[in-house]
Scaffold this active site. Sequence first.
Site, mmCIF file in Angstrom:
data_model
loop_
_atom_site.group_PDB
_atom_site.id
_atom_site.type_symbol
_atom_site.label_atom_id
_atom_site.label_comp_id
_atom_site.label_asym_id
_atom_site.label_seq_id
_atom_site.Cartn_x
_atom_site.Cartn_y
_atom_site.Cartn_z
ATOM 1 N N GLU A 189 0.837 -1.202 0.000
ATOM 2 C CA GLU A 189 0.000 0.000 0.000
ATOM 3 C C GLU A 189 0.870 1.249 0.000
ATOM 4 O O GLU A 189 0.486 2.286 -0.544
ATOM 5 C CB GLU A 189 -0.948 0.006 1.207
ATOM 6 C CG GLU A 189 -2.048 1.063 1.082
ATOM 7 C CD GLU A 189 -3.134 0.919 2.127
ATOM 8 O OE1 GLU A 189 -4.273 0.594 1.755
ATOM 9 O OE2 GLU A 189 -2.830 1.127 3.323
ATOM 10 N N HIS A 235 5.276 -26.940 3.664
ATOM 11 C CA HIS A 235 4.339 -27.948 3.161
ATOM 12 C C HIS A 235 3.316 -27.335 2.210
ATOM 13 O O HIS A 235 2.309 -27.972 1.892
ATOM 14 C CB HIS A 235 3.634 -28.621 4.340
ATOM 15 C CG HIS A 235 4.574 -29.322 5.265
ATOM 16 N ND1 HIS A 235 5.050 -30.595 5.036
ATOM 17 C CD2 HIS A 235 5.171 -28.900 6.413
ATOM 18 C CE1 HIS A 235 5.869 -30.948 6.011
ATOM 19 N NE2 HIS A 235 5.964 -29.930 6.859
ATOM 20 N N LYS A 257 -14.039 2.127 -3.525
ATOM 21 C CA LYS A 257 -15.063 2.351 -2.496
ATOM 22 C C LYS A 257 -16.222 3.174 -3.058
ATOM 23 O O LYS A 257 -17.393 2.903 -2.775
ATOM 24 C CB LYS A 257 -14.448 3.081 -1.296
ATOM 25 C CG LYS A 257 -13.312 2.353 -0.600
ATOM 26 C CD LYS A 257 -12.727 3.245 0.485
ATOM 27 C CE LYS A 257 -11.486 2.659 1.102
ATOM 28 N NZ LYS A 257 -10.876 3.574 2.087
#
Length: 555
Positions: free
Chosen positions: A360, A391, A519
């Site tokens: 960001e 893993h 937004k």
Amino acid sequence: MSKSIEQFPKDLSSPLIQLKSSVEKNSKLHIKELFALEPERFQNYSVKFDQLFFDYSKQRITKNILEQLVALANNKQLTQWINRLFSQDKINCTEQREAMHWALRLPSEYSKFPELTKQVHIQLQRMYTLVEKIHAGQYRGATGEVIQDVVNIGVGGSDLGPHMVTHALADFKVKTAKPLNVHFVSTMDGSQLSDLLHQLRPETTLFIISSKSFGTIDTLSNAQTVRQWLEKALGKHDRVVKSHFIGVSTKAEKMNEWGIAPDNQLLLWDWVGGRYSLWSCIGFPIALTIGIDGFQQLLAGAHAVDEHFQNTSFERNIPVLMALLGIWNNNFLNIQTHAVLPYDGRLKYLAAYLQQLEMESNGKSVQRDGQKVELDTCPIVWGEVGPNAQHAFYQLLHQGTQAVSCDFIAPIQRYNADHFTYVENAEALIEQHHLALSNCLAQSRLLAFGNEALDVKELEKLPIYKQYEGNQPSSTLLLDELNPYNLGMLIALYEHKVFVQSVIWNINPFDQWGVEKGKQIANQLLPILNGAQNDLSTLDASTRGLIKILLGKAE
């Protein structure tokens, strides 16, 4: 190598051109050869500072390359930019704000910025007063019962930092008059809240609304839901909101409108970026967990790194070295993905926190002067707790086609301090810690040296699909132990790494305009999904089609 370097003018004295030349000369040099050429490589490419040890000997650099990287930093006026950061200069140029997160961890007696230090400590002291009251069982809900659960409602910097630190330092949880549990809610879909609320009692639950703007829809939608939950159980009285909510924001007027009591309002400043805010009252959940002394140790560790960053030559300056190594890997070796691999389960949320901090901040394509960037900027940052990652994705690290740089992080000691309560099985737990450390060392060794790390006799019989190329660069950060002070240091290292890279790339790491428009578009689409609006004509075909499916109107 980044294609953008090819566009530079052929000024042979330019540090960038010299670094490009170094790539061409050293591109085929393997890490194993670097160690063969420099028997003292580990000593020459490592730094001890306070309770941290930084080993970058497994990076694909030479002394000459490091000198050129430092020359690049000087060419970009890094010293002047560091001085500007640690001042009241408005270096957040697009928002015309200072970037003074460092001020949040100044000691109370710090004399250089007396008024600034005073403001910070007034708010910290107000937070400490609330912490003491809650810990002592003196803070009571609307029905007079003692608060036993605290829920932090936030998102982004108001969630990732406090959540990461609170989880990492759970061993340092302080004793309280009554058992106190701290929870975190961030997702706007309500799923976390739904899972949590049925476990809680309204009478004994306190909510922190943590929002710099006090306007973030994710946070306020969750806050409104819990307000309804409380009022349904306890009644619609002013005292319910005043007793069961604490606000942390820059907007006192919005907290007043929401009904939060003035004594329960903790203030921030515009010069605190969300992803840099855990040191402020946004860190309230941290202080509730590890206590005031623990929180102050966290601040002290970060401040120690602030001093190191300002006063240490670039060649021995850990955040500067971290940044320059990242520049070398990204812009010259074309390694555009970086993995964070802590070998301690307590650092489970570190990678997610650093994703926000780095991507960001430096995920930008426009320079401070408004021109397009000349170099690739932030790499993709990802990661997982190392033993689990072995893993999951280490197969790609060892034998895939992608070049990846890595940070290995581990505490040297664990299960040996007085406050730990593992006496009955301490020996087994210490052995498990050593198991994690051995895996940390083994993986960084194999990534660097490849087949060279294998037994010669074994290698003779190995089919090619069982062999290792190596030459994947990594650094290793060792902490004496994972405690509040050292975690504060670790976080501040990465903060300053991000800043240094922003200077090299000439971008502003303190804004995030890329997240704003999404937004706004969501707010335009919400009335359509709620049935208040039905005009889809301005939307693209894909979005129209998806909305019709969501509304059950697919043709």
